[in-house]
Write an enzyme that holds these catalytic residues in place. Structure first.
Site, PDB file in Angstrom:
ATOM      1  CB  VAL A 199      30.310  43.527  43.346  1.00  0.00           C
ATOM      2  CG1 VAL A 199      31.377  42.880  44.212  1.00  0.00           C
ATOM      3  CG2 VAL A 199      29.127  42.591  43.185  1.00  0.00           C
ATOM      4  CG  ASP A 200      33.851  49.306  44.676  1.00  0.00           C
ATOM      5  OD1 ASP A 200      34.009  49.549  43.462  1.00  0.00           O
ATOM      6  OD2 ASP A 200      34.543  49.835  45.564  1.00  0.00           O
ATOM      7  CB  THR A 201      36.936  44.459  44.146  1.00  0.00           C
ATOM      8  OG1 THR A 201      35.816  43.565  44.097  1.00  0.00           O
ATOM      9  CG2 THR A 201      38.129  43.702  44.704  1.00  0.00           C
TER      10      THR A 201
END
Lengths: 184, 184
Positions: free
Chosen positions: B60-62
């Site tokens: 996951v990357d935000t």
């Protein structure tokens, strides 16, 4: 120090995340169950704030509203499943009233957040009912638990759906939140 | 059992609330820092999912995006304060990429949530910077902490702003979430 007139662990958790110093007391009130959603939750919040002793008391009331009808807590598994079928694939409203009584002064506000459920398969509804998470939850779901898997999107104050409208609390009483400089 | 390729306690908490069974591993990857927000977070999520061993790995990357510019984590108090001044009274976007690698199969999705900050007084910005909560947070605020007092409203998947887009996780891999019948 504020007194939270509620038995809700979700409301306690929200005040804790904000760093508000508070105690809790359980209000013994007869709640209004009919009327316009905004009037209903404001009235109930004020009744709760008045029902508990303290220099500064916070009352909160939350209702899930679909097609103009307010939903409280489901009575059993059958009702929980039926409500989820009604909410499936549709948008509903979550209303909260918040009342802060400081001595003779009373401040009241309301908030409304829209919640869109994704279309749910019968097997998903059976799964969610089996989790038992719907118990003691207005509308029969917990958006901060397994219930987050039912939701497509929200529009408004998310914390209002959990049980306490943070934006309105900060508007009514910024002194409870802003200015506490260290994280506990 | 899925492996979460992330050091984020917020992502762990979201998987826990959903009842997903998982372990964690910290991916050692060089992250992309420029490009279209959706491409950037999808690419980084995939790099993370590929950087960790396991039969089923979740990356996951935000990123917080304002006026087309992606904001990572503020470097110091001065930068944290400056970013809050830019976000004040405005709407920004939070993008997440999510990548699930199961053996040779890779599934990738992105999510975007709009967050509206209320107009902030200089004293409120000083207060928030002093809480230190901005440290290690994309965009310099934590919407599930004291930072909830900065927000007017959200539009979209709230959990995406915390760090993991639940709606997209359920869409990509319903089997990880739906079907676990008992609350732990």
């Amino acid at each position: 120090m504020v007194v939270l007139a509620s038995r809700s662990p979700q409301r306690r958790a929200i005040l804790e995340q904000l760093g508000v110093r508070f105690t809790t007391a359980i209000p013994d009130v007869e709640e209004v169950t009919s009327g316009e959603p905004g009037d209903l939750v404001a009235d109930n919040a004020l009744r709760k704030a008045r029902a508990v002793e303290g220099d500064c008391v916070l009352g909160v009331d939350t209702a899930v509203v679909l097609d103009g009808v307010a939903y409280g807590k489901p009575g059993d598994r059958t009702e929980a499943g039926e409500w989820l079928r009604r909410l499936s694939g549709r948008r509903h409203e979550v209303w909260s009233g918040i009342a802060l009584r400081s001595g003779a002064r009373e401040r009241v506000a309301t908030a409304m957040t829209r919640v869109h459920f994704r279309p749910l398969e019968p097997s998903e509804i059976r799964w969610y009912v089996a989790t038992n998470e719907w118990r003691e939850r207005a509308g029969g779901y917990a958006i901060q638990g397994r219930g987050s898997a039912l939701v497509e999107r929200v529009e408004g104050d998310f914390w209002n759906v959990v049980g306490l409208p943070v934006r309105e609390l900060v508007r009514l009483a910024p002194e409870l939140v802003i200015g506490r400089s260290e994280l506990d």
